[in-house]
Structures are given as structure tokens and as C-alpha cells.
Motif scaffolding. Structure first.
Motif, mmCIF file in Angstrom:
data_model
loop_
_atom_site.group_PDB
_atom_site.id
_atom_site.type_symbol
_atom_site.label_atom_id
_atom_site.label_comp_id
_atom_site.label_asym_id
_atom_site.label_seq_id
_atom_site.Cartn_x
_atom_site.Cartn_y
_atom_site.Cartn_z
ATOM 1 N N GLU A 248 0.829 -1.197 0.000
ATOM 2 C CA GLU A 248 0.000 0.000 0.000
ATOM 3 C C GLU A 248 0.870 1.256 0.000
ATOM 4 O O GLU A 248 1.952 1.291 0.590
ATOM 5 C CB GLU A 248 -0.906 0.022 1.232
ATOM 6 C CG GLU A 248 -1.824 -1.177 1.342
ATOM 7 C CD GLU A 248 -2.611 -1.153 2.644
ATOM 8 O OE1 GLU A 248 -3.513 -0.308 2.772
ATOM 9 O OE2 GLU A 248 -2.314 -1.972 3.522
ATOM 10 N N SER A 254 -4.914 3.243 2.035
ATOM 11 C CA SER A 254 -5.112 2.876 0.626
ATOM 12 C C SER A 254 -6.077 1.704 0.499
ATOM 13 O O SER A 254 -6.888 1.639 -0.437
ATOM 14 C CB SER A 254 -3.765 2.524 -0.005
ATOM 15 O OG SER A 254 -2.879 3.609 0.070
ATOM 16 N N GLU A 255 -5.980 0.759 1.424
ATOM 17 C CA GLU A 255 -6.889 -0.386 1.418
ATOM 18 C C GLU A 255 -8.340 0.049 1.573
ATOM 19 O O GLU A 255 -9.245 -0.439 0.866
ATOM 20 C CB GLU A 255 -6.476 -1.327 2.542
ATOM 21 C CG GLU A 255 -7.441 -2.441 2.839
ATOM 22 C CD GLU A 255 -7.130 -3.109 4.166
ATOM 23 O OE1 GLU A 255 -8.024 -3.820 4.666
ATOM 24 O OE2 GLU A 255 -6.023 -2.916 4.707
#
Length: 464
Positions: A248, A254-255
Motif C-alpha cells: 500500500e 489505501s486499502e
């Protein structure tokens, strides 16, 4: 003249002895009596002798040719009044009493009573589970009755939507309590239950009942649903891979951003699928062979037992009662896990979906026994498609609005289980045929999945 007067009096005396209920609505005497054409016109202001009926005591300008004698109407005994009076009782009997599964209905109030009296989470969870089971089945019945008024295409959509109402209500309650893993695992369990257990039992029973022939279904509809399921697996797989490969850009952020973006894309894809299905390709989902055994009994259709507004009213009542019981069920999950020494993952993935899929389970088996596998696939695979492409992204968006960081990272074990299950079912459906052996294989695969989650330890919150 005297003779005519006597005849008139005798005639009126005879009429006065007849009860008004025995008189016809209209009395017309023939104008020709013998060779003389006469019209009887009586004008009496005095009481008619020998009259036993108070309503016939006085007659003014009595014209037998134009007067309508209406008998008194007893509203209490009229068929319309009886129908208005009996209809609600009949509706209650059909929905809440007639089905054998309704013997479990008292367990719902018993669970609420135990919650306030004893506080034993194990018994509260168990009785809530039993109380929701007939409600889920009755929701499916009311939806099927409403679908008889809307047509097969909209009816299939309604059946899938309200068939998943139990899962949606439980998920929203768990999401409000911050139980993200329970939401993820219960929705994942619903997909696995529909594709392996429900479809497997339907193929198995249908293959046994129709063992002398090969059952067939529309392969085009199965391919479309399999493609949507693979797209849902892709949307769920990438956040998990991004998390466990540590690739990430911003760890943890970001996930979540990818999950929300993918959820919006999946909702758009599902809306496009509905538009495609309802407007352009409705013939794609019609049964493939309308000749042979399917048309031998054309009168063997679903019987309309509820009116349209009765079905809508029962949907509202049953959904409200499921919502109430779901709150007690979700609150008792953790306590039930501790008291029964059972993993939360097993409760969420295996036990909760079996209750939520009670309606789909019964409907799929019933249609498979009637050799209507296209409807069976619409119930089982269509429900899995709706959960994966609509309900899971919907929960992510709802959590986004509520400030809860729910994502599509279902952890590595759950994601791998879903991926393999979709592949197995897709291979089973590629031929467009069904038999009892395929159903048995799907059931055995579900037993392996259930045993795996029984020994599976959910990652800790820190690792999560």
C-alpha cells in the motif's frame, strides 16, 4: 263494477299475506287477460284488511307495472360482509398458523423475555435464531404472493431482495455496533450457503425425484451470474492482497480507499445488470424448454392466497419483527460464543446464514422437485449475486456514511474460500445439466467449509 272491486280487494288481501321477502323485485302483470286489455290501478288511502305485515298496511298509488318491491337486506348475513369480516382472520391463519414451521414463532418472544429475565446470552442467541427462522420463511412466502401480481421478472427480483432482507437487517445492526468482522463473515457465509448448501440440496432432491431423466437449465443465465460472482471475487480479493503484500502507498488508508471505490463500481455494475435483465434480455432468463412435462399441468401454478395489499402489509410486519429480533441476536453473539465454546467465525459464517437462507432453501428445493431448475438457479445463484454485488458494497457505503471503516478486506482465509467456491460452482454449471451426484458434491464441499471455519481462529484486532 262491483265484481271488479271484489277482485281487487281479494287480490290485495292475497298479496298482503305474502311476506315481503318472498316478493320478486318487480311485479308485472300481463296486459292481456283474455280478450280485454286492462291496467290495474288502485288508489287506496285506508288500511288494507287482513294484512299481517306492517310494511304492507298502507298502499298509495300502487302500480303493479312499475313498482319495485325490495326485500329487506340483512347486512350481517350478506356475503360481502362475511368476506370483509373473515378476510383478516383467513390472512392471519394463512401466514401465521397454517405452515408447520410456524411452530417456532413463540421462540422469538421467549428470547426477548430471557434477555431481560436471565441475561443468558447462549439461550437468547439460540431462541432468537429459532424465532427468526420461520419469519425468514414467511418473508419468502409473502414475497412470492406479491410476485404473482408483478410478473416473473420483477417477481424474481423481489424474491431475491426480500429473501436477503434478514441478512441486510442483521448486517446493519452489527455495523451500528461496530462489529465489522461479523458483518463480513455473515455476508460471506450467506454466499457460501446459497451456492453450496442451497443449490446442492436442490440439485440432490431434484435429481432423486427425476432420476429417470437429466434435468436441464438455461446455461446463458448461469454464465452471466457466474461472471458477476467472479467480478465480486475480484473486488474482494484485491484489498486483501494489497493488505497482506504490504504494497500500500499509505498503510491502512489505501486499502480502505480502494474498498470504497470498488464498492461504488460494483453497485454501478449491479444496477447495469438489473437494467440489462429487466429491459433488454428478459427472454434470457425464461425457462428453456416449455414443452414436455412442464406444460402437462398448466393449472399447476402458484395459487393466489393473499391480496396485493395484504402481501405488502405482511412484508412490513414481518420485516419489523425480524428487525427487533435481529437486535437481540447480534447483542448475544459474543456471549453465545463464550458460553458455547464456539468460534465467532463459525457462528457468523455457518449458523447465521442458515437462518437467513431459510426462505431460499425451501423455495429452491420445491422448484427443483417440480423440475423448474431455472427458478432454482434464480433463487440460489441470484441471491448470491445480489449479496456479493449489492449487499456487501452497500454495507461498505453505509459504513462510510456512518464513519465506520468497513472495507472489502475479508482476510486471506475467507477470500480464498470464496474464490474456490465460485470456481467449483462455475464448473458445475457450465454444462447446463443437473443430477443428484452434482448436488451431493456441493453438499460435501459445504461440510468441508463448515469444518474449516469451526477450527479457524479469526485474526486479532491488532492484526486486522
Amino acid at each position: 263494477m262491483f265484481t271488479r272491486k271484489v277482485k281487487s280487494v281479494l287480490l290485495m288481501s292475497t298479496i298482503s299475506w305474502i311476506h315481503p321477502q318472498h316478493l320478486p323485485l318487480q311485479i308485472n302483470f300481463p296486459k292481456q287477460m283474455g280478450s280485454v286489455e286492462e291496467k290495474i290501478d288502485l288508489d287506496f288511502d285506508e288500511e288494507i284488511p287482513f294484512s299481517s305485515s306492517p310494511s304492507a298496511r298502507k298502499v298509495h298509488n300502487f302500480d303493479f307495472e312499475t313498482t319495485h318491491v325490495l326485500p329487506p337486506v340483512n347486512l350481517v348475513d350478506s356475503p360481502l360482509f362475511k368476506q370483509i369480516r373473515i378476510r383478516p382472520i383467513r390472512s392471519i391463519y394463512i401466514v401465521l398458523i397454517r405452515a408447520k414451521i410456524n411452530i417456532l414463532l413463540p421462540f422469538g418472544p421467549l428470547a426477548i423475555l430471557l434477555h431481560y429475565v436471565t441475561g443468558n446470552h447462549g439461550w437468547v442467541f439460540f431462541f432468537s435464531l429459532l424465532g427468526i427462522t420461520p419469519l425468514a420463511e414467511r418473508l419468502g412466502y409473502a414475497t412470492e404472493q406479491l410476485a404473482l401480481y408483478t410478473g416473473p421478472t420483477v417477481g424474481g427480483l423481489l424474491n431475491a431482495t426480500f429473501g436477503n432482507a434478514t441478512e441486510m437487517i442483521i448486517s446493519i445492526y452489527a455495523l451500528k455496533n461496530g462489529m465489522i468482522r461479523v458483518v463480513q463473515q455473515s455476508l460471506l457465509g450467506s454466499i457460501l450457503s446459497n451456492m453450496l448448501l442451497v443449490l446442492g440440496c436442490a440439485f440432490f432432491t431434484g435429481g432423486i425425484v427425476h432420476y429417470k431423466k437429466v434435468q436441464v437449465f438455461n446455461k446463458a443465465a448461469a454464465v452471466v451470474n457466474s461472471g458477476l460472482l467472479l467480478m465480486a471475487v475480484m473486488g474482494i480479493l484485491f484489498p486483501a492482497v494489497l493488505h497482506f503484500t504490504r504494497s500500500e502507498v499509505h498503510f491502512g488508508k489505501s486499502e480502505l480507499a480502494l474498498s470504497r471505490f470498488s464498492s461504488c463500481i460494483m453497485l454501478i455494475a449491479y444496477a447495469s445488470y438489473l437494467f440489462f435483465q429487466l429491459r433488454f434480455q428478459h427472454n434470457l432468463y425464461s425457462p428453456i424448454e416449455e414443452d414436455g412435462d412442464n406444460n402437462e399441468n398448466p393449472d399447476e401454478e402458484e395459487e393466489i392466497e393473499l391480496t396485493q395489499w395484504e402481501a405488502i402489509s405482511w412484508l412490513a410486519v414481518l420485516t419489523a419483527w425480524v428487525s427487533i429480533l435481529s437486535g437481540y441476536l447480534v447483542d448475544a453473539i459474543q456471549g453465545a460464543s463464550d458460553s458455547m465454546n464456539m468460534p465467532v467465525a463459525f457462528i457468523s459464517v455457518i449458523l447465521l446464514p442458515i437462518v437467513g437462507n431459510a426462505a431460499e432453501h425451501a423455495s429452491a428445493i420445491m422448484f427443483a422437485m417440480k423440475d423448474k431448475l431455472d427458478i432454482t438457479l434464480g433463487v440460489a445463484i441470484g441471491s448470491s449475486t445480489q449479496i456479493s454485488m449489492f449487499l456487501i458494497p452497500f454495507c461498505v457505503v453505509v459504513g462510510w456514511c456512518m464513519g465506520i471503516e468497513m472495507d472489502l478486506n475479508f482476510q486471506l482465509f475467507e477470500t480464498a474460500t470464496l474464490f474456490i467456491t465460485v470456481l467449483v460452482v462455475a464448473f458445475m454449471l457450465q454444462e447446463g445439466t443437473s443430477n443428484y451426484f452434482k448436488g451431493l458434491m456441493l453438499i460435501l464441499c459445504y461440510l468441508i467449509v463448515a469444518a474449516s471455519f469451526f477450527v479457524h481462529v479469526d485474526p486479532s484486532n491488532g492484526d486486522n
